[in-house]
Design an enzyme around this catalytic site. Structure first.
Site, mmCIF file in Angstrom:
data_model
loop_
_atom_site.group_PDB
_atom_site.id
_atom_site.type_symbol
_atom_site.label_atom_id
_atom_site.label_comp_id
_atom_site.label_asym_id
_atom_site.label_seq_id
_atom_site.Cartn_x
_atom_site.Cartn_y
_atom_site.Cartn_z
ATOM 1 N N SER B 415 39.730 35.290 33.552
ATOM 2 C CA SER B 415 39.570 33.983 34.176
ATOM 3 C C SER B 415 39.735 34.037 35.687
ATOM 4 C CB SER B 415 40.572 32.987 33.593
ATOM 5 O OG SER B 415 41.880 33.486 33.737
ATOM 6 N N HIS B 416 40.022 35.173 36.262
ATOM 7 C CA HIS B 416 40.146 35.313 37.718
ATOM 8 C C HIS B 416 38.952 36.140 38.199
ATOM 9 C CE1 HIS B 416 44.744 35.259 36.750
ATOM 10 N NE2 HIS B 416 44.211 34.067 36.663
ATOM 11 N N LEU B 417 38.075 35.521 38.989
ATOM 12 C CA LEU B 417 36.772 36.118 39.284
ATOM 13 C C LEU B 417 36.544 36.174 40.799
ATOM 14 C CD1 LEU B 417 34.894 33.877 36.699
ATOM 15 C CD2 LEU B 417 36.028 36.062 36.265
#
Lengths: 123, 477
Positions: B415-417
């Site tokens: 979820s961290h992009l």
């Protein structure tokens, strides 16, 4: 939407009624068909197609993995469960992923049921 | 419909909202364009299905391509992922910034003190503090116990919340507005000062005339921009929007990075009451230097918990029934991998394959986290890796580390992009310059985590906000 006899057999093998002393409710009779109507309406087409493919594969390919003739609806309850377990443990990642899709969609319904939440102690 | 604004901001998540908040102090006529709906707090549900359908992109089922797909979770609503994250506020680690300085030449353009000062100001505005023990609940308490018993560095997570009641519902929208997400903080601030919020409006393209961005074509009409257009549509959507707008760079959509990770579940004899307490209230940083893995608690709702448990039929039901006596910890990995975001035949395409160094790191992290679960009192641990026994006893943990190198065996999500329109001091090495402006344009800016030259190894919300604020400061100067 109406589920075919094979679809129902797959889902019933995944979540049978009366198989656990805490979670006695199975997928049959839990309102899953009504949920599916809403799920079909709201889900991205790719997810819906993956779910339908997962049901079909479990019904027709799953039995072959335990050396039984498909479709799954013709098998005993024990063989149905073995077929799904074989799919989940398959060395073919695509088969495992389809079981994951099935379980994800079923969980979205089952985990939201008040009776289930009460039984597992969810506040 | 055509309306004219000084600035048009595309995206209302951590970056877009932070930019909008800073912009309204420069000029009142600001438009914020959000593809997703505005969902008021009273419509948040404790059920996963309606929440995923309304608040997440692709109902939380966005996947990377290939034989080992990874779930890519993103918010898609007013406030973006800040509505569905766990309110974790971590500052940019200095060692990551040193990489930005040494490898990417951004030390002068992005001074550490500047990012850190902006972070401090945001922390204060959003009431950031350590999660108090009163809302820890069993899951967070067990990780704290494991940290004490092992001596591994761990701490209560710093979060932007006010009056958290520990309802464990961060990821489906806080039911009491305790979480200081963008739709209850910066967006109302901006709106009160004249900003207009356009929801359910997809930005089709930025209209460029020569080097100037003159506006944004949205599904709701054309929004003209007198001064600048700021893109903050996420590391997945920003490069696709820039491409549709005619921006060309060999780096656009490339260098896609993230923190792929997975969960382990501890099965306890005692009540953990997983559905109570802060969603993510405790973290272990002590494994990061060795494994690049951070360990965090996660209070999963029943639907997510059920879907992640192995087995079918009787076996699956047995694990589900143990929900209240289970602890869930997640392990985001600072991956070495770089992928690519593009638009393919079937729409959005995210290619991302783990680097060969990643899985050994992940397995070491999983093993150590499993050991900590046992230190906390677990009877068995579920580590959802194909080929491992479904339930591991303490004497079987060696199996985790000797596990397979086939990435399809691991149930991964991220979820961290980052990185798909990366910043670089050298024109040939990035999409945007140190002023956040897209090279070859005069007033088209990228202000989200697409510009980050690397992933961070920690939760990026605060760094994203701080970078967006810096971008507006540059723009104003």
């Amino acid at each position: 939407m109406r589920l075919s006899r094979n679809d129902a057999a797959v889902l019933d093998a995944l979540l049978p009624a009366g198989a656990n002393s805490v979670l006695t409710l199975g997928i049959a009779g839990s309102g899953f068909e009504a949920f599916l109507i809403e799920f079909h309406r709201q889900s991205p087409p790719r997810l819906w197609r993956a779910f339908r493919l997962a049901l079909w594969t479990a019904g027709w390919i799953g039995p072959l993995l335990v050396r039984r003739m498909p479709p799954i609806g013709r098998l005993s309850n024990i063989d149905r469960a073995r077929a799904l377990a074989a799919m989940e443990d398959s060395p073919v990642p695509e088969l495992r992923q389809l079981v994951r899709v099935l379980k994800t969609v079923v969980s979205l319904h089952y985990g939201g049921l008040p009776a289930v939440r009460q039984a597992i102690g969810y506040p | 419909m055509t309306e004219t604004f000084d600035y048009v901001v595309i995206g209302s998540g951590a970056a877009g909202s932070s930019a909008a908040r800073a912009l309204v102090d420069l000029a009142p006529e600001v438009a914020v364009v959000e593809e997703g709906p505005s969902v008021p707090t009273e419509q948040f549900s404790d059920r996963a299905f309606p929440s995923l359908a309304r608040l997440y992109r692709d109902m939380g089922a966005q996947l990377t391509d290939g034989r080992a797909p990874i779930l890519v979770l993103q918010g898609r609503c007013l406030g973006g992922s800040t509505v569905v994250n766990s309110a974790i506020m971590r500052r940019l680690p200095e060692e990551v910034w040193a990489e930005w300085r040494d490898v990417h030449g951004l030390g002068a353009a992005l001074p550490f003190a500047g990012i850190d000062n902006a972070s401090a100001a945001i922390e204060s505005e959003l009431h950031t503090a350590s999660t108090p023990e009163t809302v820890w609940g069993g899951n967070n308490r067990l990780m704290s116990l494991a940290a004490v018993r092992s001596g591994i560095a761990g701490s209560a997570i710093r979060r932007n919340v006010v009056g958290c009641r520990g309802s464990a519902r961060c990821n489906v929208g806080c039911p009491v507005d305790a979480k200081q997400s963008m739709q209850v903080t910066y967006l109302p601030y901006a709106a009160e000062r004249g900003a207009r919020l356009f929801t359910d409006s997809r930005a089709e393209r930025v209209e460029l005339r020569g080097r100037r961005a003159v506006g944004v074509q949205t599904t709701a009409g054309f929004l003209a921009a007198r001064r600048a257009v700021l893109v903050a549509a996420s590391a997945v959507e920003t490069p696709r929007l820039l491409w549709r707008s005619g921006v060309r760079s060999p780096h656009l959509g490339r260098h896609f990075q993230g923190h792929p990770g997975m969960a382990i579940v501890g099965l306890f004899d005692e009540e953990v009451r997983l559905g109570r307490g802060a969603t993510q209230g405790f973290e272990l940083d002590g494994l990061r230097s060795d494994t690049r893995v951070k360990v965090e608690t996660l209070a999963a709702p029943p639907e997510t918990f059920f879907g992640g448990m192995p087995g079918v039929g009787r076996e699956w039901l047995s694990l589900m029934a143990g929900y209240a006596r289970s602890a869930v910890w997640v392990l985001p990995l600072r991956s070495y991998a770089e992928g690519r975001v593009s638009t393919g035949r079937w729409g959005r395409s995210i290619s991302f394959r783990l680097d060969p160094r990643d899985l050994p790191n992940l397995r070491r992290g999983l093993r150590q986290a499993a050991e900590l679960m046992f230190l906390a009192g677990a009877r068995e641990v579920v580590c959802p890796v194909h080929g491992l026994p479904r339930r591991l006893r303490a004497d079987q943990l060696g199996l985790i580390e000797s596990g397979t190198n086939d990435p399809s065996a691991y149930s991964l999500a991220m979820s961290h992009l980052f990185g798909t329109a990366r910043m670089s001091s050298r024109p040939e090495a990035g999409v945007v310059g140190p002023d956040f402006c897209v090279r070859g344009t005069d007033n088209l800016y990228v202000v989200d985590s697409s510009v980050f030259p690397t992933n961070l190894g920690v939760n990026p919300q605060l760094s994203i906000m701080a970078m967006a604020r810096l971008a507006v400061e540059r723009l104003a100067a």
